[in-house]
Write a protein that holds these residues in place. Sequence first.
Motif, PDB file in Angstrom:
ATOM      1  N   GLU A  35      32.309  34.939  14.466  1.00 24.40           N
ATOM      2  CA  GLU A  35      32.605  36.569  13.335  1.00 24.40           C
ATOM      3  C   GLU A  35      34.340  35.711  13.068  1.00 24.40           C
ATOM      4  OE1 GLU A  35      31.431  39.425  13.717  1.00 24.40           O
ATOM      5  OE2 GLU A  35      29.165  39.473  13.837  1.00 24.40           O
ATOM      6  N   VAL A  36      35.319  35.812  13.762  1.00 25.52           N
ATOM      7  CA  VAL A  36      36.216  35.906  13.428  1.00 25.52           C
ATOM      8  C   VAL A  36      36.571  34.060  12.568  1.00 25.52           C
ATOM      9  CG1 VAL A  36      38.340  35.734  14.631  1.00 25.52           C
ATOM     10  CG2 VAL A  36      37.310  37.423  15.068  1.00 25.52           C
ATOM     11  N   LYS A  37      36.194  33.070  13.501  1.00 22.98           N
ATOM     12  CA  LYS A  37      35.779  31.941  13.011  1.00 22.98           C
ATOM     13  C   LYS A  37      35.384  31.646  11.481  1.00 22.98           C
ATOM     14  CE  LYS A  37      33.827  27.255  14.446  1.00 22.98           C
ATOM     15  NZ  LYS A  37      33.129  26.819  15.120  1.00 22.98           N
ATOM     16  N   GLN A  38      34.078  32.117  11.326  1.00 22.96           N
ATOM     17  CA  GLN A  38      33.915  31.706   9.815  1.00 22.96           C
ATOM     18  C   GLN A  38      34.996  32.635   9.364  1.00 22.96           C
ATOM     19  OE1 GLN A  38      31.383  30.259   8.966  1.00 22.96           O
ATOM     20  NE2 GLN A  38      31.235  29.874  10.997  1.00 22.96           N
ATOM     21  N   GLU A  39      35.446  34.125   9.403  1.00 26.56           N
ATOM     22  CA  GLU A  39      36.943  34.456   8.061  1.00 26.56           C
ATOM     23  C   GLU A  39      37.469  34.209   8.377  1.00 26.56           C
ATOM     24  OE1 GLU A  39      37.041  38.737   9.901  1.00 26.56           O
ATOM     25  OE2 GLU A  39      35.350  39.489   9.656  1.00 26.56           O
ATOM     26  N   THR A  40      37.833  33.629   9.407  1.00 28.99           N
ATOM     27  CA  THR A  40      39.435  32.665   9.110  1.00 28.99           C
ATOM     28  C   THR A  40      38.787  30.870   8.877  1.00 28.99           C
ATOM     29  OG1 THR A  40      39.970  33.438  11.206  1.00 28.99           O
ATOM     30  CG2 THR A  40      41.165  31.411  10.815  1.00 28.99           C
ATOM     31  N   LEU A  41      37.978  30.683   8.924  1.00 32.25           N
ATOM     32  CA  LEU A  41      37.764  29.244   7.741  1.00 32.25           C
ATOM     33  C   LEU A  41      37.657  29.490   6.496  1.00 32.25           C
ATOM     34  CD1 LEU A  41      34.593  27.535  10.118  1.00 32.25           C
ATOM     35  CD2 LEU A  41      37.949  27.164   9.728  1.00 32.25           C
ATOM     36  N   THR A  42      37.185  30.875   5.965  1.00 31.09           N
ATOM     37  CA  THR A  42      37.107  31.027   4.251  1.00 31.09           C
ATOM     38  C   THR A  42      38.499  31.493   4.211  1.00 31.09           C
ATOM     39  OG1 THR A  42      36.373  33.139   5.374  1.00 31.09           O
ATOM     40  CG2 THR A  42      34.521  31.500   4.831  1.00 31.09           C
ATOM     41  N   GLN A  43      38.995  32.128   5.103  1.00 30.97           N
ATOM     42  CA  GLN A  43      40.497  32.171   4.454  1.00 30.97           C
ATOM     43  C   GLN A  43      41.340  31.383   4.196  1.00 30.97           C
ATOM     44  OE1 GLN A  43      42.308  34.901   7.348  1.00 30.97           O
ATOM     45  NE2 GLN A  43      41.183  36.835   7.013  1.00 30.97           N
ATOM     46  N   GLN A  44      40.851  30.235   5.531  1.00 30.16           N
ATOM     47  CA  GLN A  44      42.418  28.672   5.507  1.00 30.16           C
ATOM     48  C   GLN A  44      41.338  28.122   3.994  1.00 30.16           C
ATOM     49  OE1 GLN A  44      40.261  26.468   7.986  1.00 30.16           O
ATOM     50  NE2 GLN A  44      42.186  24.345   8.065  1.00 30.16           N
ATOM     51  N   LYS A  45      39.965  28.255   3.795  1.00 38.32           N
ATOM     52  CA  LYS A  45      39.704  27.229   2.137  1.00 38.32           C
ATOM     53  C   LYS A  45      40.380  28.181   1.498  1.00 38.32           C
ATOM     54  CE  LYS A  45      35.102  26.189   4.229  1.00 38.32           C
ATOM     55  NZ  LYS A  45      33.534  25.862   3.909  1.00 38.32           N
ATOM     56  N   GLU A  46      40.395  29.355   1.400  1.00 41.97           N
ATOM     57  CA  GLU A  46      41.259  29.999  -0.086  1.00 41.97           C
ATOM     58  C   GLU A  46      42.693  29.097   0.180  1.00 41.97           C
ATOM     59  OE1 GLU A  46      41.201  33.875   0.614  1.00 41.97           O
ATOM     60  OE2 GLU A  46      38.281  33.765  -0.154  1.00 41.97           O
TER      61      GLU A  46
END
Length: 137
Positions: free
Chosen positions: A68-79
Amino acid sequence: MTKGNKDNLKILDTDYAKEQYAKYAKQQRQIIFRRRRLLAVFVVAFVVFLSVGVSLFNDYLRLNKLEEVKQETLTQQKEVAMKVDGLTRDVGLLNDKEYVAKVARSRFLYSKDGELIFPLPGNNVAEEQTETTQETE
């Protein structure tokens, strides 16, 4: 014949009978010892499997949280990457003097020498400029 009447039972006092009773008692003790040893082995195995199972379950839960943390981090990275691209584009535009002059004229009502500015009613910057100039007077 009567059932269960212990008064009618007699134990033989011969050497052979005593030997057979001793053999039978020894077999019973061995059976009890084997059962206890088997029970101890099963208890130890159960404890080992239980501890391994609990640790696997905890690892599974930790893995889910990390996913879950990985998915959140990936979305933040894209933003953040999109923001960086936008800011890089803005920096590139701000290096162009014509663009900077155009933005200054449209947003802050700057003008060239001899140029007149007519603020329109829908222009919020013009209204803010006139309000600030009226407050200072």
